[in-house]
Write a protein that holds these residues in place. Structure first.
Motif, PDB file in Angstrom:
ATOM      1  N   GLU A 182      -4.038   3.212 -11.916  1.00  0.00           N
ATOM      2  CA  GLU A 182      -3.327   2.411 -12.618  1.00  0.00           C
ATOM      3  C   GLU A 182      -1.871   1.867 -11.933  1.00  0.00           C
ATOM      4  OE1 GLU A 182      -2.968  -0.297 -15.300  1.00  0.00           O
ATOM      5  OE2 GLU A 182      -4.660   1.201 -15.193  1.00  0.00           O
ATOM      6  N   ALA A 183      -1.122   2.667 -11.277  1.00  0.00           N
ATOM      7  CA  ALA A 183      -0.105   2.282 -10.415  1.00  0.00           C
ATOM      8  C   ALA A 183      -0.425   1.265  -9.441  1.00  0.00           C
ATOM      9  CB  ALA A 183       0.682   3.545 -10.143  1.00  0.00           C
ATOM     10  N   VAL A 184      -1.517   1.468  -8.747  1.00  0.00           N
ATOM     11  CA  VAL A 184      -1.953   0.901  -7.451  1.00  0.00           C
ATOM     12  C   VAL A 184      -2.574  -0.567  -8.231  1.00  0.00           C
ATOM     13  CG1 VAL A 184      -3.656   0.703  -5.747  1.00  0.00           C
ATOM     14  CG2 VAL A 184      -2.205   2.869  -5.916  1.00  0.00           C
ATOM     15  N   ARG A 185      -3.083  -0.544  -9.288  1.00  0.00           N
ATOM     16  CA  ARG A 185      -3.490  -1.943  -9.732  1.00  0.00           C
ATOM     17  C   ARG A 185      -2.451  -2.670 -10.334  1.00  0.00           C
ATOM     18  NH1 ARG A 185      -6.716   1.399 -13.734  1.00  0.00           N
ATOM     19  NH2 ARG A 185      -8.887   1.334 -12.894  1.00  0.00           N
ATOM     20  N   LYS A 186      -1.369  -2.113 -10.929  1.00  0.00           N
ATOM     21  CA  LYS A 186      -0.138  -2.842 -11.239  1.00  0.00           C
ATOM     22  C   LYS A 186       0.544  -3.256  -9.774  1.00  0.00           C
ATOM     23  CE  LYS A 186       0.783  -0.516 -15.356  1.00  0.00           C
ATOM     24  NZ  LYS A 186       1.803   0.507 -16.158  1.00  0.00           N
ATOM     25  N   ARG A 187       0.589  -2.670  -8.675  1.00  0.00           N
ATOM     26  CA  ARG A 187       1.352  -3.003  -7.476  1.00  0.00           C
ATOM     27  C   ARG A 187       0.586  -4.018  -6.960  1.00  0.00           C
ATOM     28  NH1 ARG A 187       3.329   1.715  -3.762  1.00  0.00           N
ATOM     29  NH2 ARG A 187       5.249   0.813  -3.158  1.00  0.00           N
TER      30      ARG A 187
ATOM     31  N   LEU B 289       0.812  -1.020   0.021  1.00  0.00           N
ATOM     32  CA  LEU B 289      -0.182   0.115   0.131  1.00  0.00           C
ATOM     33  C   LEU B 289       0.794   1.206   0.018  1.00  0.00           C
ATOM     34  CD1 LEU B 289      -3.137  -0.937   2.278  1.00  0.00           C
ATOM     35  CD2 LEU B 289      -2.726  -0.865   0.086  1.00  0.00           C
ATOM     36  N   GLY B 290       2.154   1.195   0.364  1.00  0.00           N
ATOM     37  CA  GLY B 290       3.138   2.304   0.176  1.00  0.00           C
ATOM     38  C   GLY B 290       3.143   3.115   1.227  1.00  0.00           C
ATOM     39  N   LEU B 291       2.549   2.654   2.618  1.00  0.00           N
ATOM     40  CA  LEU B 291       2.801   3.632   3.808  1.00  0.00           C
ATOM     41  C   LEU B 291       4.227   3.539   4.048  1.00  0.00           C
ATOM     42  CD1 LEU B 291      -0.251   2.658   5.994  1.00  0.00           C
ATOM     43  CD2 LEU B 291      -0.044   4.406   4.241  1.00  0.00           C
ATOM     44  N   GLU B 292       4.638   4.450   4.909  1.00  0.00           N
ATOM     45  CA  GLU B 292       6.008   4.522   5.330  1.00  0.00           C
ATOM     46  C   GLU B 292       6.213   4.244   6.741  1.00  0.00           C
ATOM     47  OE1 GLU B 292       7.504   8.226   4.388  1.00  0.00           O
ATOM     48  OE2 GLU B 292       7.321   7.901   2.043  1.00  0.00           O
TER      49      GLU B 292
ATOM     50  N   THR C  67     -13.276   6.074  -8.525  1.00  0.00           N
ATOM     51  CA  THR C  67     -12.822   4.528  -8.492  1.00  0.00           C
ATOM     52  C   THR C  67     -12.533   4.086  -6.897  1.00  0.00           C
ATOM     53  OG1 THR C  67     -11.916   4.645 -10.678  1.00  0.00           O
ATOM     54  CG2 THR C  67     -11.179   2.860  -9.325  1.00  0.00           C
ATOM     55  N   GLN C  68     -12.947   3.014  -6.928  1.00  0.00           N
ATOM     56  CA  GLN C  68     -12.783   2.660  -5.478  1.00  0.00           C
ATOM     57  C   GLN C  68     -12.147   1.259  -5.652  1.00  0.00           C
ATOM     58  OE1 GLN C  68     -16.913   2.665  -3.805  1.00  0.00           O
ATOM     59  NE2 GLN C  68     -16.093   3.972  -2.368  1.00  0.00           N
ATOM     60  N   ILE C  69     -11.113   0.903  -4.830  1.00  0.00           N
ATOM     61  CA  ILE C  69     -10.564  -0.488  -4.832  1.00  0.00           C
ATOM     62  C   ILE C  69     -10.792  -0.945  -3.527  1.00  0.00           C
ATOM     63  CG2 ILE C  69      -8.366  -1.885  -4.964  1.00  0.00           C
ATOM     64  CD1 ILE C  69      -7.604   0.056  -7.217  1.00  0.00           C
ATOM     65  N   PHE C  70     -11.171  -2.165  -3.426  1.00  0.00           N
ATOM     66  CA  PHE C  70     -11.408  -2.882  -1.896  1.00  0.00           C
ATOM     67  C   PHE C  70     -10.456  -4.288  -1.860  1.00  0.00           C
ATOM     68  CE2 PHE C  70     -15.296  -0.520  -3.186  1.00  0.00           C
ATOM     69  CZ  PHE C  70     -15.651  -0.291  -1.754  1.00  0.00           C
ATOM     70  N   LEU C  71      -9.713  -4.148  -0.696  1.00  0.00           N
ATOM     71  CA  LEU C  71      -8.798  -5.332  -0.583  1.00  0.00           C
ATOM     72  C   LEU C  71      -8.804  -5.854   0.809  1.00  0.00           C
ATOM     73  CD1 LEU C  71      -5.501  -4.277  -0.054  1.00  0.00           C
ATOM     74  CD2 LEU C  71      -6.678  -2.849  -1.745  1.00  0.00           C
TER      75      LEU C  71
ATOM     76  N   ASP D 212     -15.502  -2.972   9.749  1.00  0.00           N
ATOM     77  CA  ASP D 212     -15.724  -3.716   8.407  1.00  0.00           C
ATOM     78  C   ASP D 212     -14.230  -3.075   7.589  1.00  0.00           C
ATOM     79  OD1 ASP D 212     -17.385  -5.017   6.302  1.00  0.00           O
ATOM     80  OD2 ASP D 212     -16.924  -3.012   5.531  1.00  0.00           O
ATOM     81  N   HIS D 213     -14.218  -1.970   7.587  1.00  0.00           N
ATOM     82  CA  HIS D 213     -12.971  -1.530   6.762  1.00  0.00           C
ATOM     83  C   HIS D 213     -12.424  -0.170   7.243  1.00  0.00           C
ATOM     84  CE1 HIS D 213     -16.127   0.447   4.280  1.00  0.00           C
ATOM     85  NE2 HIS D 213     -15.374   1.128   3.900  1.00  0.00           N
ATOM     86  N   ILE D 214     -11.254   0.193   6.539  1.00  0.00           N
ATOM     87  CA  ILE D 214     -10.781   1.578   6.871  1.00  0.00           C
ATOM     88  C   ILE D 214     -10.624   1.990   5.233  1.00  0.00           C
ATOM     89  CG2 ILE D 214      -8.548   2.808   7.517  1.00  0.00           C
ATOM     90  CD1 ILE D 214     -10.385   1.797   9.870  1.00  0.00           C
ATOM     91  N   ALA D 215     -10.531   3.422   5.129  1.00  0.00           N
ATOM     92  CA  ALA D 215     -10.356   4.070   3.763  1.00  0.00           C
ATOM     93  C   ALA D 215      -9.552   5.060   3.901  1.00  0.00           C
ATOM     94  CB  ALA D 215     -11.828   4.661   3.237  1.00  0.00           C
ATOM     95  N   PHE D 216      -8.738   4.919   2.432  1.00  0.00           N
ATOM     96  CA  PHE D 216      -7.681   5.980   2.109  1.00  0.00           C
ATOM     97  C   PHE D 216      -8.072   6.766   1.151  1.00  0.00           C
ATOM     98  CE2 PHE D 216      -5.248   2.776   4.808  1.00  0.00           C
ATOM     99  CZ  PHE D 216      -4.585   3.507   5.663  1.00  0.00           C
ATOM    100  N   ALA D 217      -7.617   8.106   1.010  1.00  0.00           N
ATOM    101  CA  ALA D 217      -7.790   8.823  -0.316  1.00  0.00           C
ATOM    102  C   ALA D 217      -6.473   8.216  -0.913  1.00  0.00           C
ATOM    103  CB  ALA D 217      -7.549  10.329  -0.086  1.00  0.00           C
ATOM    104  N   ALA D 218      -6.511   8.200  -2.427  1.00  0.00           N
ATOM    105  CA  ALA D 218      -5.412   7.687  -2.987  1.00  0.00           C
ATOM    106  C   ALA D 218      -5.316   8.402  -4.361  1.00  0.00           C
ATOM    107  CB  ALA D 218      -5.471   6.098  -3.232  1.00  0.00           C
TER     108      ALA D 218
END
Length: 133
Positions: free
Chosen positions: A90-95, A27-30, A114-118, A80-86
């Motif tokens: 396309e780069a996230v899909r590839k990752r 997810l790219g957090l540091e 667009t929303q991505i759920f994982l 249930d879930h936590i949401a992030f602004a992103a």
């Protein structure tokens, strides 16, 4: 007493290192500065804010309630879930594909966002929200 913005959420993962790798590598957090607490863990940053705290095993002490050793890691309670602004969907899909992470995607009606759920390694839902380009 109105509340301000969400500061962070804390996960007590089954596998501390695996969960850190997921949030950082996928997810790219540091991984960043964390006070010298007396138990293992990580503070993971997003945009300069320590957003996700990962908490390792703690020892019981006065005023600290520690879950028992028979933890039910598959049960995240009512969360249930936590949401992030992103950004850069396309780069996230590839990752996600490169990391073999299963996800589903949808377009928000009316806004076109667009929303991505994982799910993270402990089954906590993560929602990524990308503004319509």
């Amino acid at each position: 007493m109105p509340l301000g913005g969400l500061q962070h959420y804390t996960i007590e993962p089954q596998d501390l290192e695996r969960t850190k790798a997921f949030y950082c590598d996928v997810l790219g957090l540091e991984n960043g500065d964390r006070p010298p607490l007396d138990f293992p863990g990580y503070w993971l940053y997003s945009g300069g804010q320590a957003t996700v705290h990962l908490m390792g095993t703690r020892k019981p002490r006065e005023g600290i309630v520690v879950r028992g050793t028979e933890k039910k890691y598959e049960d995240t309670g009512r969360l249930d879930h936590i949401a992030f602004a992103a950004t850069d969907v396309e780069a996230v899909r590839k990752r996600l594909h490169a990391s073999n992470v299963t996800f589903r995607e949808q377009i928000v009606p009316r806004t076109g966002d667009t929303q991505i759920f994982l799910y993270d390694p402990d089954g906590i839902g993560v929602e990524l929200n990308f503004p319509k380009s």
